[in-house]
Design a protein around this motif. Sequence first.
Motif, PDB file in Angstrom:
ATOM      1  N   ALA A  29       0.708  -1.125  -0.088  1.00 51.31           N
ATOM      2  CA  ALA A  29       0.109  -0.069   0.017  1.00 51.31           C
ATOM      3  C   ALA A  29       0.917   1.151   0.064  1.00 51.31           C
ATOM      4  O   ALA A  29       0.439   2.281  -0.762  1.00 51.31           O
ATOM      5  N   ILE A  30       2.047   1.263   0.917  1.00 53.60           N
ATOM      6  CA  ILE A  30       2.886   2.219   0.948  1.00 53.60           C
ATOM      7  C   ILE A  30       3.377   2.680  -0.476  1.00 53.60           C
ATOM      8  O   ILE A  30       3.404   3.797  -1.042  1.00 53.60           O
ATOM      9  N   GLU A  31       3.904   1.586  -1.262  1.00 49.11           N
ATOM     10  CA  GLU A  31       4.419   1.641  -2.559  1.00 49.11           C
ATOM     11  C   GLU A  31       3.500   2.257  -3.589  1.00 49.11           C
ATOM     12  O   GLU A  31       3.713   2.915  -4.493  1.00 49.11           O
ATOM     13  N   ALA A  32       2.130   1.720  -3.576  1.00 49.36           N
ATOM     14  CA  ALA A  32       1.367   1.705  -4.406  1.00 49.36           C
ATOM     15  C   ALA A  32       0.962   3.402  -4.183  1.00 49.36           C
ATOM     16  O   ALA A  32       0.650   4.220  -5.227  1.00 49.36           O
ATOM     17  N   LEU A  33       0.660   3.928  -3.035  1.00 51.76           N
ATOM     18  CA  LEU A  33       0.325   5.295  -2.820  1.00 51.76           C
ATOM     19  C   LEU A  33       1.347   6.161  -3.123  1.00 51.76           C
ATOM     20  O   LEU A  33       1.437   7.424  -3.600  1.00 51.76           O
ATOM     21  N   ALA A  34       2.741   5.856  -2.891  1.00 48.18           N
ATOM     22  CA  ALA A  34       3.933   6.601  -3.336  1.00 48.18           C
ATOM     23  C   ALA A  34       4.007   6.931  -4.850  1.00 48.18           C
ATOM     24  O   ALA A  34       4.153   7.962  -5.250  1.00 48.18           O
ATOM     25  N   VAL A  35       3.770   5.760  -5.342  1.00 46.53           N
ATOM     26  CA  VAL A  35       4.017   5.895  -6.832  1.00 46.53           C
ATOM     27  C   VAL A  35       3.143   6.938  -7.293  1.00 46.53           C
ATOM     28  O   VAL A  35       3.372   7.676  -8.298  1.00 46.53           O
ATOM     29  N   THR A  36       1.736   6.532  -7.010  1.00 44.57           N
ATOM     30  CA  THR A  36       0.701   7.519  -7.587  1.00 44.57           C
ATOM     31  C   THR A  36       1.265   9.113  -7.382  1.00 44.57           C
ATOM     32  O   THR A  36       0.910   9.907  -8.266  1.00 44.57           O
ATOM     33  N   THR A  37       1.706   9.394  -6.045  1.00 44.13           N
ATOM     34  CA  THR A  37       1.790  10.807  -5.631  1.00 44.13           C
ATOM     35  C   THR A  37       3.122  11.295  -6.389  1.00 44.13           C
ATOM     36  O   THR A  37       3.296  12.453  -6.797  1.00 44.13           O
ATOM     37  N   VAL A  38       4.261  10.485  -6.487  1.00 50.30           N
ATOM     38  CA  VAL A  38       5.483  10.923  -7.027  1.00 50.30           C
ATOM     39  C   VAL A  38       5.807  10.777  -8.357  1.00 50.30           C
ATOM     40  O   VAL A  38       6.721  11.348  -8.899  1.00 50.30           O
ATOM     41  N   MET A  39       4.785  10.045  -9.138  1.00 48.64           N
ATOM     42  CA  MET A  39       5.202   9.782 -10.655  1.00 48.64           C
ATOM     43  C   MET A  39       5.225  10.953 -11.375  1.00 48.64           C
ATOM     44  O   MET A  39       5.990  11.192 -12.099  1.00 48.64           O
ATOM     45  N   PRO A  40       4.353  12.340 -11.259  1.00 49.90           N
ATOM     46  CA  PRO A  40       4.590  13.441 -11.892  1.00 49.90           C
ATOM     47  C   PRO A  40       6.155  14.018 -11.731  1.00 49.90           C
ATOM     48  O   PRO A  40       6.646  14.314 -12.583  1.00 49.90           O
ATOM     49  N   VAL A  41       6.534  13.904 -10.543  1.00 50.83           N
ATOM     50  CA  VAL A  41       7.827  14.435 -10.319  1.00 50.83           C
ATOM     51  C   VAL A  41       8.878  13.457 -10.932  1.00 50.83           C
ATOM     52  O   VAL A  41       9.844  13.931 -11.401  1.00 50.83           O
TER      53      VAL A  41
END
Length: 453
Positions: A29-41
């Motif tokens: 879950a941490i990874e999935a949420l992190a990817v969605t948040t940081v992908m624009p960066v």
Amino acid sequence: MSGSPAASIWDRERIGVTVGAIALIFLGAIEALAVTTVMPVVSAALDGESLYAVAFAGTLATSVIGMVACGAWSDARGPRGPLYAAVSLFILGLLISGFAFTMEQFVIGRLVQGLGAGGETVALYVVVSRLYPPHLHGRIFAAFAAAWVIPAMIGPFLAGAIAEFFDWRWAFLGVAALTVIAFTLIAVRLRALDLGGGDPSSVAGLTRRLLLAIVVAVGAVAVGLSADVPSAWGWPLALVALIVIGFAVVPLLPKGTLRSVPGLPSVILVRGLVAGGFFAAEAYIPYLLMAEFGFTPTWAGIALMLSAFAWAGGSAVQGRYGEVLGNRRIALISILLLLIAFVGVILTALTGASPLVIILGWAFAGAGMGLLYPRLTVLTLAYSAPGNAGFNSSALSISDATGSAVAVAIAGLGVATLGGGADAFPLVFAFAIVVVLLAMIPALRLGHGAEPG
């Protein structure tokens, strides 16, 4: 294992596995949420905006291969070996992405990570079917979903803060290190438990199924890559890939799935359609908030935080009142909540209303997913026998991953066709509405399987 009503997912014989499994779900879950948040960066840092959708869709696509392999492996030999292999691949993929210096390297890491993530999910489901009695299935899957609570509290905000103030790489490398610890915990506990054997004959046709899974994965990635070619070629390429996916995925699912035959086939189809609509939309929530409303990565994660809270809450309601509400009612309520969220985001994108509408509205989507996801998993096991739990669990996850990968890729192609401007965002959420509305048909045909009374 005891199947008495007094048994618990926290009793002495199960607590170690329960904690270890929840830890793996937590880190996923941490990874999935992190990817969605940081992908624009990430896409900006690695100059890879054209591969934005592929970074999502590719992971989901290769997870299909892991699901098929681990499903068959679990049925033939038991779930211990498949789980170990899958978690190892998940960690390797995180490391490759975390150390990537080009977008192509990053995507390769995401592909490897998908192999592990898909296999891990199926293997954990089979562990549940072997280790926990049927009346505890709803509770353990509710616990899995509740493992999103702390990631919901800190995951998106922390990932955004890491990307903004430190380095986005730690959003991947940190999860890799923690997964090693969780993996060690569950490996030690499973070694002392009898998870049963398997039926070696169940691997008959595995080579064909793996080839089909590879075709599905390549097709989904091709749909994503079609956004990187001129639209005159992109849409025809995507259409051909979708046709290929349709033919290849049929043997990997229960007979009648695409025709929404009542029972297990409809359960599997609902999962794919709802996942497709939700994840295609969620992939662009942080992007919308940053591009159109000037949010920083840290604050863009808040929308996902609130949604994940609601997901855990919906799952808790399902775990406690699922039998009272009934399968059909749960599915219809969940679809309604998703539609409310999608409409709210579209109106905000079109009118420029307060972004708080998006953040609050996305909580409705999370609640709908939390209510529906565990119920579909419980139903899948209710329709399963020990000899086909691996196939059915992998089919559920294959439908989930394929629906998500294809929907995210199509949304990315639509955004690329419109040049990525403000007009593209309403199109994404309108597409999500259409996909979720299609889920209404199989939602009325779920049935009950062998659920405990």
